[in-house]
Design a protein around this motif. Sequence first.
Motif, PDB file in Angstrom:
ATOM      1  N   ASP A 174      10.082   8.022   7.278  1.00  0.00           N
ATOM      2  CA  ASP A 174       9.333   7.798   8.518  1.00  0.00           C
ATOM      3  C   ASP A 174       8.560   9.032   8.968  1.00  0.00           C
ATOM      4  O   ASP A 174       8.064   9.099  10.093  1.00  0.00           O
ATOM      5  CB  ASP A 174      10.259   7.322   9.638  1.00  0.00           C
ATOM      6  CG  ASP A 174      11.393   8.289   9.918  1.00  0.00           C
ATOM      7  OD1 ASP A 174      11.429   9.365   9.300  1.00  0.00           O
ATOM      8  OD2 ASP A 174      12.251   7.959  10.758  1.00  0.00           O
ATOM      9  N   GLY A 175       8.466  10.048   8.086  1.00  0.00           N
ATOM     10  CA  GLY A 175       7.612  11.184   8.362  1.00  0.00           C
ATOM     11  C   GLY A 175       8.245  12.328   9.116  1.00  0.00           C
ATOM     12  O   GLY A 175       7.540  13.251   9.538  1.00  0.00           O
ATOM     13  N   THR A 207       0.832  -1.197   0.000  1.00  0.00           N
ATOM     14  CA  THR A 207       0.000   0.000   0.000  1.00  0.00           C
ATOM     15  C   THR A 207       0.868   1.250   0.000  1.00  0.00           C
ATOM     16  O   THR A 207       1.676   1.451   0.915  1.00  0.00           O
ATOM     17  CB  THR A 207      -0.911   0.017   1.232  1.00  0.00           C
ATOM     18  OG1 THR A 207      -1.702  -1.178   1.249  1.00  0.00           O
ATOM     19  CG2 THR A 207      -1.825   1.233   1.198  1.00  0.00           C
ATOM     20  N   PRO A 208       0.749   2.086  -1.018  1.00  0.00           N
ATOM     21  CA  PRO A 208       1.587   3.284  -1.073  1.00  0.00           C
ATOM     22  C   PRO A 208       1.073   4.369  -0.145  1.00  0.00           C
ATOM     23  O   PRO A 208      -0.099   4.378   0.242  1.00  0.00           O
ATOM     24  CB  PRO A 208       1.471   3.717  -2.536  1.00  0.00           C
ATOM     25  CG  PRO A 208       0.101   3.260  -2.934  1.00  0.00           C
ATOM     26  CD  PRO A 208      -0.138   1.971  -2.190  1.00  0.00           C
ATOM     27  N   THR A 209       1.948   5.282   0.218  1.00  0.00           N
ATOM     28  CA  THR A 209       1.561   6.480   0.950  1.00  0.00           C
ATOM     29  C   THR A 209       1.467   7.631  -0.037  1.00  0.00           C
ATOM     30  O   THR A 209       2.392   7.872  -0.805  1.00  0.00           O
ATOM     31  CB  THR A 209       2.578   6.818   2.053  1.00  0.00           C
ATOM     32  OG1 THR A 209       2.568   5.771   3.031  1.00  0.00           O
ATOM     33  CG2 THR A 209       2.245   8.145   2.731  1.00  0.00           C
ATOM     34  N   VAL A 242      -5.548   5.050   6.714  1.00  0.00           N
ATOM     35  CA  VAL A 242      -4.875   5.814   7.763  1.00  0.00           C
ATOM     36  C   VAL A 242      -4.447   7.171   7.218  1.00  0.00           C
ATOM     37  O   VAL A 242      -3.861   7.262   6.129  1.00  0.00           O
ATOM     38  CB  VAL A 242      -3.649   5.047   8.303  1.00  0.00           C
ATOM     39  CG1 VAL A 242      -2.932   5.858   9.371  1.00  0.00           C
ATOM     40  CG2 VAL A 242      -4.079   3.691   8.858  1.00  0.00           C
ATOM     41  N   ARG A 243      -4.732   8.228   7.995  1.00  0.00           N
ATOM     42  CA  ARG A 243      -4.379   9.574   7.569  1.00  0.00           C
ATOM     43  C   ARG A 243      -3.627  10.289   8.687  1.00  0.00           C
ATOM     44  O   ARG A 243      -4.039  10.254   9.842  1.00  0.00           O
ATOM     45  CB  ARG A 243      -5.635  10.374   7.218  1.00  0.00           C
ATOM     46  CG  ARG A 243      -5.359  11.805   6.785  1.00  0.00           C
ATOM     47  CD  ARG A 243      -6.625  12.650   6.718  1.00  0.00           C
ATOM     48  NE  ARG A 243      -7.610  12.117   5.782  1.00  0.00           N
ATOM     49  CZ  ARG A 243      -8.744  12.736   5.478  1.00  0.00           C
ATOM     50  NH1 ARG A 243      -9.040  13.906   6.037  1.00  0.00           N
ATOM     51  NH2 ARG A 243      -9.602  12.197   4.636  1.00  0.00           N
ATOM     52  N   HIS A 244      -2.512  10.921   8.322  1.00  0.00           N
ATOM     53  CA  HIS A 244      -1.761  11.759   9.248  1.00  0.00           C
ATOM     54  C   HIS A 244      -1.704  13.178   8.699  1.00  0.00           C
ATOM     55  O   HIS A 244      -1.485  13.380   7.506  1.00  0.00           O
ATOM     56  CB  HIS A 244      -0.342  11.231   9.444  1.00  0.00           C
ATOM     57  CG  HIS A 244      -0.270   9.899  10.111  1.00  0.00           C
ATOM     58  ND1 HIS A 244      -0.505   9.720  11.458  1.00  0.00           N
ATOM     59  CD2 HIS A 244       0.012   8.663   9.611  1.00  0.00           C
ATOM     60  CE1 HIS A 244      -0.383   8.440  11.752  1.00  0.00           C
ATOM     61  NE2 HIS A 244      -0.068   7.775  10.659  1.00  0.00           N
ATOM     62  N   HIS A 245      -1.903  14.143   9.588  1.00  0.00           N
ATOM     63  CA  HIS A 245      -1.844  15.545   9.208  1.00  0.00           C
ATOM     64  C   HIS A 245      -0.501  16.103   9.664  1.00  0.00           C
ATOM     65  O   HIS A 245      -0.201  16.125  10.862  1.00  0.00           O
ATOM     66  CB  HIS A 245      -3.001  16.300   9.867  1.00  0.00           C
ATOM     67  CG  HIS A 245      -3.196  17.677   9.336  1.00  0.00           C
ATOM     68  ND1 HIS A 245      -4.109  18.566   9.876  1.00  0.00           N
ATOM     69  CD2 HIS A 245      -2.603  18.356   8.317  1.00  0.00           C
ATOM     70  CE1 HIS A 245      -4.072  19.701   9.216  1.00  0.00           C
ATOM     71  NE2 HIS A 245      -3.159  19.612   8.276  1.00  0.00           N
ATOM     72  N   GLU A 246       0.314  16.567   8.718  1.00  0.00           N
ATOM     73  CA  GLU A 246       1.658  17.048   9.006  1.00  0.00           C
ATOM     74  C   GLU A 246       1.786  18.518   8.601  1.00  0.00           C
ATOM     75  O   GLU A 246       1.121  18.968   7.671  1.00  0.00           O
ATOM     76  CB  GLU A 246       2.691  16.198   8.267  1.00  0.00           C
ATOM     77  CG  GLU A 246       2.579  14.715   8.618  1.00  0.00           C
ATOM     78  CD  GLU A 246       3.463  13.812   7.777  1.00  0.00           C
ATOM     79  OE1 GLU A 246       3.395  12.589   7.990  1.00  0.00           O
ATOM     80  OE2 GLU A 246       4.211  14.324   6.911  1.00  0.00           O
ATOM     81  N   GLY A 261      13.069   7.581  -1.579  1.00  0.00           N
ATOM     82  CA  GLY A 261      11.847   7.348  -0.845  1.00  0.00           C
ATOM     83  C   GLY A 261      11.414   8.515   0.008  1.00  0.00           C
ATOM     84  O   GLY A 261      10.464   8.393   0.798  1.00  0.00           O
ATOM     85  N   ALA A 262      12.100   9.638  -0.113  1.00  0.00           N
ATOM     86  CA  ALA A 262      11.750  10.838   0.642  1.00  0.00           C
ATOM     87  C   ALA A 262      11.002  11.802  -0.259  1.00  0.00           C
ATOM     88  O   ALA A 262      10.859  11.583  -1.461  1.00  0.00           O
ATOM     89  CB  ALA A 262      13.007  11.496   1.207  1.00  0.00           C
TER      90      ALA A 262
END
Length: 314
Positions: free
Chosen positions: A58-59, A3-5, A22-26, A41-42
Motif C-alpha cells: 500500500d506504499g 494493471t501492474p505498478t 497514475v503516478r506517485h512520487h515517493e 508483493g513488497a
Amino acid sequence: MTTPTVLTATWSDGVFAITGEVRHHELAGQPVNALASDAHGAALAIVSGHSLRRRSSDGEWLTLATSEFQLACCAPVGDVIYIGTDDARVLRVSADGHVEQLRGFDLVTGRDSWYAGSAVINGERVGPPLGIRSIAVTADGRVLLANVHVGGIPRSTDGGATWQPTIDIDTDVHEVCAHPTDPNIVIAAAGAGLGISKDGGATWAVERDGLPASYCSAVAWLGNDILVSASTDHFATQGAVYRRAIGARRPFVPVGGGLPRWIDGIADTRCVATRASAAAVADRAGNLYLSTDTGHTWLRRAERLPQPSSVVIV
C-alpha cells in the motif's frame, strides 16, 4: 493481468510509482540506489546509501536496517536479506534487523586482482567504484551469486559463509540473474556479452550472436526468454533490448512491438524488470516502457524521469 505498478528508483529524487496513468512520487529528494522485489508483493530499497527499507503493497515505507557501509544492492532469501556494498563487501540482515558482515567474502581467491570499472571522458576519469552491482539467488535458494564490478561472480553454496570465484573478471559483469524456476540456469549481462551458466553459476559461456554490440548492461527473465540490454559502451547515447529463448539455437533479436529499436541511452543494471507477463525497461534519459503481454506490445508510461537506478514491478 491487472494493471501492474512499476516502481522506478532514481539516483537523485526518490521513487516513482506508476500504475497506468497514475503516478506517485515517493521518498522525494532522496537518492535510491537499488530496488528488489520480495515474495510478498513488497519491494526493498537502498535509500541514501546507508538505509535498507521495505515498501509495503500500500506504499508505506519502513526502515529495516542501517549500516555504516555504503550500500549498493540487495536480494531477499526468505526472511534474510543479503546486501552488497560499494567497497565489495556482503552483509546479511536477519529478520530482526541485525546486520552481519560476511567475512568469508573478503577471502575470495583473486580478490586482490579486482578493480574499479572506469573510463576517461573529456580528460576526466569517471565510473562506479569497485563494488557489488547485483546479487542473485538460484530458484532453490541454495546458491548465492554476487556480481562484483570488476571482479567476476563469486559463488556461495553455504549461505555466504564461504565463496568461490567464477568467470574471468575481465568479462566485466554488470548484472547477474537466476532463472525463476530452474536452479541450474543463471545469466549475466557483461561487457563481453551475455554470460550463461547451466550449472548454477559454477561455470560460464559467453554468447554474442545477434548482438550488434557486445556491451550488455542489464538482464532479466520473461518466462523462459532472456531480455538483455546491449550497447557499444556504458556511456553510449543509444542502446537496445534483445530477446531469445534460453534453449534456442538462434541469434538474439531486437524487441519490437512499440519498444523503440534504439532507446535513449543504455538501460543500465537493474533497469530491465519482469514479473509474470509484465516487463519494464527504463533508459538513461528517464523513459519508462511497459509491456503486460510478455513483451509483445509496449507503451511508454513515463518520460524525462530523473536518471533511473532501478526498476521493479509489484
